[in-house]
Design a protein around this motif. Sequence first.
Motif, PDB file in Angstrom:
ATOM      1  N   GLY A  65       0.950  -0.957  -0.005  1.00 51.67           N
ATOM      2  CA  GLY A  65      -0.074  -0.189   0.110  1.00 51.67           C
ATOM      3  C   GLY A  65       0.396   1.333   0.004  1.00 51.67           C
ATOM      4  O   GLY A  65       0.502   1.825  -1.203  1.00 51.67           O
ATOM      5  N   VAL A  66       1.757   1.097   0.771  1.00 50.63           N
ATOM      6  CA  VAL A  66       2.545   2.722   1.139  1.00 50.63           C
ATOM      7  C   VAL A  66       3.047   2.585  -0.182  1.00 50.63           C
ATOM      8  O   VAL A  66       3.073   3.496  -1.143  1.00 50.63           O
ATOM      9  CB  VAL A  66       4.572   2.020   1.970  1.00 50.63           C
ATOM     10  N   GLU A  67       3.744   0.968  -1.250  1.00 53.69           N
ATOM     11  CA  GLU A  67       5.102   1.755  -2.106  1.00 53.69           C
ATOM     12  C   GLU A  67       3.635   2.249  -3.362  1.00 53.69           C
ATOM     13  O   GLU A  67       3.986   2.352  -4.519  1.00 53.69           O
ATOM     14  CB  GLU A  67       4.742   0.149  -2.624  1.00 53.69           C
ATOM     15  N   HIS A  68       2.214   2.060  -2.977  1.00 51.35           N
ATOM     16  CA  HIS A  68       1.354   2.407  -3.872  1.00 51.35           C
ATOM     17  C   HIS A  68       0.510   3.962  -3.879  1.00 51.35           C
ATOM     18  O   HIS A  68      -0.209   4.601  -4.297  1.00 51.35           O
ATOM     19  CB  HIS A  68       0.528   1.666  -4.255  1.00 51.35           C
ATOM     20  N   GLY A  69       1.825   4.588  -2.928  1.00 47.85           N
ATOM     21  CA  GLY A  69       1.019   5.884  -2.872  1.00 47.85           C
ATOM     22  C   GLY A  69       0.266   6.276  -0.953  1.00 47.85           C
ATOM     23  O   GLY A  69       0.297   7.512  -1.280  1.00 47.85           O
ATOM     24  N   ARG A 116       1.337   5.160   5.980  1.00 50.48           N
ATOM     25  CA  ARG A 116       1.493   3.916   6.525  1.00 50.48           C
ATOM     26  C   ARG A 116      -0.119   3.472   6.443  1.00 50.48           C
ATOM     27  O   ARG A 116      -0.946   2.529   7.347  1.00 50.48           O
ATOM     28  CB  ARG A 116       2.429   4.091   7.460  1.00 50.48           C
ATOM     29  N   ASP A 117      -0.569   4.919   8.048  1.00 51.34           N
ATOM     30  CA  ASP A 117      -1.774   4.634   8.115  1.00 51.34           C
ATOM     31  C   ASP A 117      -3.190   4.411   7.237  1.00 51.34           C
ATOM     32  O   ASP A 117      -3.647   3.038   7.632  1.00 51.34           O
ATOM     33  CB  ASP A 117      -2.399   5.851   9.422  1.00 51.34           C
ATOM     34  N   GLU A 118      -3.022   4.814   6.261  1.00 49.33           N
ATOM     35  CA  GLU A 118      -4.240   4.181   5.001  1.00 49.33           C
ATOM     36  C   GLU A 118      -4.346   2.816   4.632  1.00 49.33           C
ATOM     37  O   GLU A 118      -4.632   2.127   4.051  1.00 49.33           O
ATOM     38  CB  GLU A 118      -4.277   5.385   3.943  1.00 49.33           C
ATOM     39  N   ALA A 119      -2.342   2.851   4.633  1.00 48.05           N
ATOM     40  CA  ALA A 119      -2.036   0.952   4.557  1.00 48.05           C
ATOM     41  C   ALA A 119      -2.427   0.529   5.153  1.00 48.05           C
ATOM     42  O   ALA A 119      -2.769  -0.688   4.865  1.00 48.05           O
ATOM     43  CB  ALA A 119      -0.515   1.369   4.186  1.00 48.05           C
ATOM     44  N   VAL A 120      -2.088   0.140   5.554  1.00 47.04           N
ATOM     45  CA  VAL A 120      -3.105  -0.060   7.242  1.00 47.04           C
ATOM     46  C   VAL A 120      -4.244  -0.370   7.215  1.00 47.04           C
ATOM     47  O   VAL A 120      -4.980  -1.760   7.477  1.00 47.04           O
ATOM     48  CB  VAL A 120      -2.118  -0.086   9.177  1.00 47.04           C
ATOM     49  N   ARG A 121      -4.811   0.070   7.629  1.00 46.46           N
ATOM     50  CA  ARG A 121      -6.181   0.002   7.798  1.00 46.46           C
ATOM     51  C   ARG A 121      -6.899  -0.522   5.838  1.00 46.46           C
ATOM     52  O   ARG A 121      -7.863  -0.948   5.736  1.00 46.46           O
ATOM     53  CB  ARG A 121      -6.793   1.335   6.921  1.00 46.46           C
ATOM     54  N   ARG A 122      -5.837  -0.473   5.497  1.00 45.65           N
ATOM     55  CA  ARG A 122      -7.001  -1.252   4.012  1.00 45.65           C
ATOM     56  C   ARG A 122      -6.128  -2.910   4.390  1.00 45.65           C
ATOM     57  O   ARG A 122      -7.406  -3.568   3.713  1.00 45.65           O
ATOM     58  CB  ARG A 122      -5.959  -0.607   2.969  1.00 45.65           C
ATOM     59  N   ALA A 123      -5.051  -2.713   4.499  1.00 42.01           N
ATOM     60  CA  ALA A 123      -4.514  -3.955   4.447  1.00 42.01           C
ATOM     61  C   ALA A 123      -5.746  -4.778   5.943  1.00 42.01           C
ATOM     62  O   ALA A 123      -6.149  -6.123   5.030  1.00 42.01           O
ATOM     63  CB  ALA A 123      -3.420  -4.270   5.046  1.00 42.01           C
ATOM     64  N   SER A 124      -6.464  -3.872   6.915  1.00 38.05           N
ATOM     65  CA  SER A 124      -6.658  -4.715   7.908  1.00 38.05           C
ATOM     66  C   SER A 124      -7.947  -4.679   6.627  1.00 38.05           C
ATOM     67  O   SER A 124      -8.684  -6.160   7.436  1.00 38.05           O
ATOM     68  CB  SER A 124      -7.522  -3.472   8.965  1.00 38.05           C
ATOM     69  N   ALA A 125      -8.425  -3.995   6.335  1.00 41.83           N
ATOM     70  CA  ALA A 125      -9.819  -4.298   5.651  1.00 41.83           C
ATOM     71  C   ALA A 125     -10.003  -5.477   4.498  1.00 41.83           C
ATOM     72  O   ALA A 125     -10.874  -6.723   4.255  1.00 41.83           O
ATOM     73  CB  ALA A 125     -10.080  -2.890   4.411  1.00 41.83           C
TER      74      ALA A 125
END
Lengths: 203, 105
Positions: free
Chosen positions: A38-42, A45-54
């Motif tokens: 997620g971080v690699e795609h811009g 980190r917080d957003e990436a964690v939220r997306r990974a959790s979902a």
Amino acid sequence: MSGDYLETVAAPLRGPRRLRDDMLAELGDGFEEAVADGVEHGLSRDEAVRRASADFGSPGVVAAAMQRELEAAQARRTAWTLVIALPAMTVLWDLLGGRGDPGLAVTVLARLTDAASAAAFTAAALVLTGRLDRRAASACGALGVVSMGVALGCSTVIALIAEPSDTPPTLPFLMLASAVGTVWVSASALRALRVGAARARVG
Amino acid sequence: MDADGIHGQLDTLILATLRRGEAHGYAIIGALRERSGEQLDLPSGTVYPALRRLERAGHVTGKWTQAGGRRRRVYELTAEGRAALEKGREDWLALRQVMTAVLDS
């Protein structure tokens, strides 16, 4: 934050610690990879964690699937304990038990103990041969506890009603070996019951 | 398609992603997404315990590896896994045939 997701998944899990830690490590590595992706795609980190959790799904759903594996592993462990310990304990009692006619009451109690052991042994054999899968840990645990309870109860009554002359000279060894076997089987059976109960709670 | 829609087929789909060679959990999740044209919407965290279930059934073998500073558990199809995949494929085709016949009649 990724730790929050893993901790929520881990909290209700019960079962063999090594497998539990191994499965959580694998899930954690995958989760971190998803966050890094997620971080690699811009994303931040917080957003990436939220997306990974979902993406990874409800911690309860993941925990339930993991608990099923832990239950299966615990069921096999307890089943091995039962198939090794129960025949050994039965042979021990037969070899070291009193000689001569023990009388009807003692014979009935001894047969009751054998029957309880046979039921637990059968369940364990079914688990090890893959014929009992659902609620395997609970079945092994319950029958293991029942067989030990019956053995303890019957041996206590036998000790109370048997004539002193019936007592074999090897009684101390017999009692020690039985106690060790009883503790071993009971501990494993109780663990299996706890793991089976966790499966019922987690889903 | 959500997880309920593929109920009972997840194992076969996971085995299919391993047909071309070994892979780790996150790569399998990616392959499921990619090969389904992003149509498969399942909680990807459940793929990890599903892999352990397949390992317990003898359909895959798993081992930890270290590559590029990242630790990963890598899975490979076994002969039993290939047979299970083939059976899963045949069962699915048979089910699809039945569904099509009834729905189109």
